[in-house]
Design an enzyme around this catalytic site. Structure first.
Site, mmCIF file in Angstrom:
data_model
loop_
_atom_site.group_PDB
_atom_site.id
_atom_site.type_symbol
_atom_site.label_atom_id
_atom_site.label_comp_id
_atom_site.label_asym_id
_atom_site.label_seq_id
_atom_site.Cartn_x
_atom_site.Cartn_y
_atom_site.Cartn_z
ATOM 1 N N ALA A 1 0.831 -1.208 0.000
ATOM 2 C CA ALA A 1 0.000 0.000 0.000
ATOM 3 C C ALA A 1 0.861 1.250 0.000
ATOM 4 O O ALA A 1 1.815 1.345 0.773
ATOM 5 C CB ALA A 1 -0.914 -0.002 1.217
ATOM 6 N N THR B 1 1.121 8.763 -3.410
ATOM 7 C CA THR B 1 2.014 9.894 -3.725
ATOM 8 C C THR B 1 1.295 11.192 -3.386
ATOM 9 O O THR B 1 0.068 11.272 -3.506
ATOM 10 C CB THR B 1 2.387 9.931 -5.222
ATOM 11 N N TYR C 1 7.954 10.905 -0.798
ATOM 12 C CA TYR C 1 7.811 9.525 -1.311
ATOM 13 C C TYR C 1 9.170 8.828 -1.360
ATOM 14 O O TYR C 1 9.314 7.679 -0.932
ATOM 15 C CB TYR C 1 7.176 9.611 -2.694
ATOM 16 N N TYR D 1 8.642 2.667 -13.440
ATOM 17 C CA TYR D 1 7.335 3.246 -13.763
ATOM 18 C C TYR D 1 6.459 2.172 -14.409
ATOM 19 O O TYR D 1 6.770 1.645 -15.470
ATOM 20 C CB TYR D 1 7.514 4.465 -14.671
#
Ligand code: CAA
Length: 240
Positions: free
Chosen positions: A83, A86, A147, A179
């Site tokens: 979990a 951002t 983050y 990404y």
């Protein structure tokens, strides 16, 4: 096999792919979610994977939620702390609220998820702790001081837990996705996203299933000698 796995944030994005891949391997899977009831019940309907709602930032809620999972499915053998959120902003614009929210969910959330299952893993002499970190915890990222701090923190957590768990048959590892094509990355402005893809040597975003397959491997008996490690799955964007 009869093993039980808990995946936080396990009904959407990378977490959903992890939950499904573990179920396909024969695990009894519990997937947690924070707020989106509709997405969670749809996920349960489609996959048969049980979903549980709690806030990973809250220790009491995590402890109570984990007790419910163990009552339903049995002791948790594999915990995937996935979990995360951002709240991106350049540092000079980042608010204390943006800092705290990310720290509470992404970092304290890992403590709150792993700490309640740790004693049982120690007693049973088996456990797999897998933390989903990020490429941005390895390299840093513009607008992600909060983050990146949490994702770098994940690496300190697993390296420490690896030492504490070794004699008890518990491994602790991290995966650093690059990404991946999830809602989180799709929320990045399109122009910025195009610039990011241009920096990925394989020329595309990753797929959630590519991260899920790393989790399945780390959770397996075969991965028993791998602990304190980080798997970077980022299409060649960054090497450590
Ligand atoms: N490097 C250097 N400079 C950058 C930059 C970068 N990567 N990104 C933006 N800038 C610059 C801009 O060009 C702009 O410069 P000028 O003022 O000279 O024009 C300046 O920074 C500030 O830009 P903005 O005023 O537009 O900033 P903003 O307050 O509107 O914030 C942003 C915009 C939040 C930075 C937005 O661009 C953004 O979301 N960027 C992407 C951040 C990112 O990659 N997040 C990862 C999300 S996915 C994820 O986290 C999953 C994972 O684990 C990989």
């Amino acid at each position: 096999m009869g093993r039980t796995a808990l995946v936080t944030g396990g009904s959407r994005g990378i977490g959903a792919a992890i939950s499904k891949a573990l179920k396909a391997e024969g695990y009894d899977v519990a997937a947690t979610y924070a707020g989106n009831d509709e997405a969670a019940s749809k996920f349960t309907e489609e996959t048969g994977i049980k979903t549980y709602k709690w806030n990973v930032a809250d220790y009491g809620e995590s402890q109570a939620g984990i007790a419910r999972v163990e009552a339903d499915l049995g002791p948790i053998d594999v915990v995937v702390a996935n979990a995360g959120i951002t709240r991106d902003a350049p540092f000079h614009k980042m608010t204390p609220e943006q800092w705290n929210e990310v720290i509470d969910i992404n970092l304290t959330g890992v403590f709150n998820t792993v700490h309640p299952v740790w004693p049982g893993m120690r007693e049973r002499k088996f456990g797999r702790v897998i933390v989903i970190s990020s490429i941005n915890g390895q390299k840093g990222q513009f607008a992600q001081v909060n983050y990146a701090a949490t994702k770098a923190g994940d690496l300190g957590i697993i390296k420490s837990l690896a030492q504490e768990g070794a004699r008890a048959g518990i491994t602790a590892n991290a995966i650093c996705p690059g990404y991946i094509g999830t809602d989180m990355v799709m929320a990045v402005p399109e122009k910025v996203r195009e610039q990011i893809i241009a920096q990925i040597p394989v020329g595309r975003l990753g797929e959630p299933e590519e991260i899920a397959r790393c989790v399945v491997f780390l959770a397996s008996e075969d991965a028993g000698f791998i602990t304190g490690s980080t798997i970077s799955a980022n299409g060649g964007q960054f090497f450590v």
